[in-house]
Structure formats: structure tokens, C-alpha cells
Enzyme design. Structure first.
Site, PDB file in Angstrom:
ATOM      1  N   THR A 194       5.496   2.098   6.718  1.00 52.05           N
ATOM      2  CA  THR A 194       4.519   2.140   5.642  1.00 52.05           C
ATOM      3  C   THR A 194       5.242   2.392   4.332  1.00 52.05           C
ATOM      4  OG1 THR A 194       2.694   2.911   7.046  1.00 52.05           O
ATOM      5  CG2 THR A 194       2.509   3.327   4.688  1.00 52.05           C
ATOM      6  N   PHE A 196       5.166   3.626   0.534  1.00 52.15           N
ATOM      7  CA  PHE A 196       4.448   4.539  -0.344  1.00 52.15           C
ATOM      8  C   PHE A 196       4.947   4.379  -1.773  1.00 52.15           C
ATOM      9  CE2 PHE A 196       3.923   6.420   3.779  1.00 52.15           C
ATOM     10  CZ  PHE A 196       2.711   7.099   3.739  1.00 52.15           C
TER      11      PHE A 196
END
Length: 302
Positions: A194, A196
Site C-alpha cells: 500500500t 501512503f
């Protein structure tokens, strides 16, 4: 109503009290303690004070209002695509992107204390996490159930004591709430990452960024034929690499789309400056969201 399960609320109250007492060290994130965003905060700001917020809007507002120095917000996942609503919130926040960070997402199946894998019939988690484990959950015969947050789901499972319901969340969440670790590596692929973004009130000076840089911007094309082709043509002719491109419609009108793009380079680089001039010519408006150090692709996948 915005609320956390009781086990999570206790930790939320403690972390918020510490963070709000020192706003200069406070780093806002969405979710309950133990969320992957919490993990991202710990990795990007080791000396920071994590400030849990119920929603992305709350996390961004905490920075805008001066309650936190920065916010760490997920924007896209290698298995399940972009994080819903963030593409709207980033341009609207008025904050600047000052950094990026990649978290290796390793989901665990977490049960109530004393639970066994054979007990589990349902698994709760955020839709992003459930999507990243879709195939594994189906193979195990476990029904996915949507929850507002991965870590809050773990806290709820631990608090209710129902052994038939598990949570998909991080090992950190499991340890914080005393869950039974039923399975590790639940994600459908090992490359699950992921991305960020770090957002602050003050933009970074591109001249002070060492090494490779990345710039994020948003724009709306004019409602004319081949508008996007013309708007992006300057990046091709000037040799500027676009690393991310996504579109969305706003206001219920299926007319002209708004776009978010990430490019390699600084707005002050001659080639980027020329490309941005051409983009502006073919767009209704262009907004630079931030310039920040680029994580090399080889590091983003490790």
C-alpha cells in the site's frame, strides 16, 4: 455515529491525549490503533505521536486545524487499486504532499481469544483488506463482512468473544487487542503493498529535495476532442515520466473529467516546466499538490 469498539476506544483515548498535548509531534492517521496506517506512521515518523482519527476527513482536518504536524494517508494498493474517496479529498484538503511511503501489507486472520481456525465462519475487515484476501477467504469457506476499519474489526472480535467471527488485520492489531493468531499471510499475493502519502500544511521546497523527486498534481481538461491526449502530450515530448494517472467525475456531470497524476521530477526542472505549460494550455485549471522525494521502484516492492 462515529465510534470505536470498547477495546480500541481505550487505546484511542490514550494516544489522542498524548498527541494533542504535543501537536508538533502529532501524526494523524485514519483508523483504530493497529491499522496499517498506524504502522505507516510508526515507520515514517519513529519519534512522532500517532493521532488516530475516525475518517480520512478527520485526519486531514487535524493537520489543517493545527492539531497535528502531518497526516499519513493511503492512496493505492498493488492488489486492490485506489483507496476510495482519497482522490477527492487530497485536492480539497488544501494541504501539500511532502512524502510517500510504501507498507508491505501482511494480513492475518485474527480470532477471539481461544478461537480455532475451524470455528470461523465469517471474517470482518475494511473492504480494501477483504478484496486483497478474496481468493484465500473463498478457499477457506469464510464469508467476508465489511467493517469500517481493519484494526477496529480486530478489537470488536476480541471484545465480543464470538469464535465464529474473525478479523482480517495486521499482526500489530492482533497483539494490541489480544486476538488469537489463526493464520498469517492471508493476502492473495506476496507483492501486496500500500502506498501512503504524507501531507503537511507547508509545501516542501523542491530545491531542498536530494536525489530523485516526484510531483503530484490535479487538473481538469477542457471539454474538447482529444483534450487529454493534448494535455499530456507535453510530458511525452519533454521526456517526463508519468508514474500514475487516474480520473474521476465531479458534480454529477458526465462532461469533463478531473485527473490526478504523479510525475518524476520537480516543477522547477526545465523539462517539467515546459510540460506543465502545455498542460495548463489544454486544461481549465492545474493545481500542484506537492513535490517530494521519490521512493525508488526497487525499494517500493521490498
Amino acid at each position: 455515529m462515529q465510534s470505536y469498539p470498547p477495546l480500541a476506544q481505550t487505546l484511542v483515548d490514550s494516544l489522542r491525549a498524548e498527541a494533542l498535548a504535543e501537536p508538533a509531534r502529532a501524526i494523524a492517521f485514519q483508523g483504530a490503533p493497529g491499522a496499517y496506517s498506524h504502522q505507516a506512521v510508526r515507520e515514517t515518523f519513529p519519534q512522532g505521536l500517532p493521532l488516530p482519527c475516525y475518517s480520512f476527513e478527520d485526519a486531514l482536518a487535524a493537520v489543517s486545524d493545527g492539531q497535528a504536524h502531518a497526516a499519513v494517508i493511503p492512496v493505492e494498493n498493488s492488489l486492490h487499486g485506489r483507496v476510495a474517496d482519497v482522490h477527492f479529498l487530497l485536492p480539497e484538503s488544501g494541504l501539500s504532499i511532502t512524502g510517500e511511503h510504501y507498507v508491505k501489507v501482511e494480513h492475518c486472520l485474527l480470532g477471539a481469544p481461544g478461537a480455532r481456525l475451524s470455528d470461523v465462519r465469517e471474517a470482518m475487515s475494511h473492504p480494501q483488506a477483504l478484496g486483497q484476501c478474496r481468493k484465500r477467504l473463498k478457499a477457506l469457506g469464510i464469508k467476508p463482512v465489511t467493517h469500517a476499519d481493519t484494526a477496529a474489526a480486530a478489537a470488536e472480535v476480541a471484545g465480543t468473544g464470538d469464535t465464529a467471527v474473525a478479523a482480517v488485520a495486521s499482526a500489530l492489531a492482533g497483539s494490541l487487542y489480544g486476538c488469537a493468531l489463526l493464520m498469517e499471510g492471508l493476502q492473495d499475493a506476496d507483492h501486496n503493498r500500500t502506498r501512503f502519502l504524507i501531507l503537511e500544511r507547508t509545501p516542501r521546497d523542491p530545491a531542498e529535495i536530494e536525489g530523485r523527486a516526484k510531483t503530484s498534481l490535479s487538473f481538469e481538461v477542457k471539454n474538447v476532442p482529444a483534450a487529454l491526449f493534448k494535455a499530456l502530450g507535453g510530458f511525452a515530448t519533454n521526456g517526463v515520466n508519468i508514474t500514475r494517472l487516474e480520473s474521476h467525475l465531479r458534480g454529477g456531470a458526465f462532461v469533463a473529467a478531473e485527473f490526478l497524476i504523479d510525475i518524476e521530477g520537480r516543477p522547477t526542472d526545465p523539462a517539467v516546466t515546459r510540460a506543465l505549460d502545455e498542460l495548463a494550455f489544454h486544461s481549465k485549471w492545474v493545481r500542484i499538490l506537492g513535490c517530494y522525494p521519490m521512493v525508488p521502484p526497487e525499494l517500493a516492492t521490498t
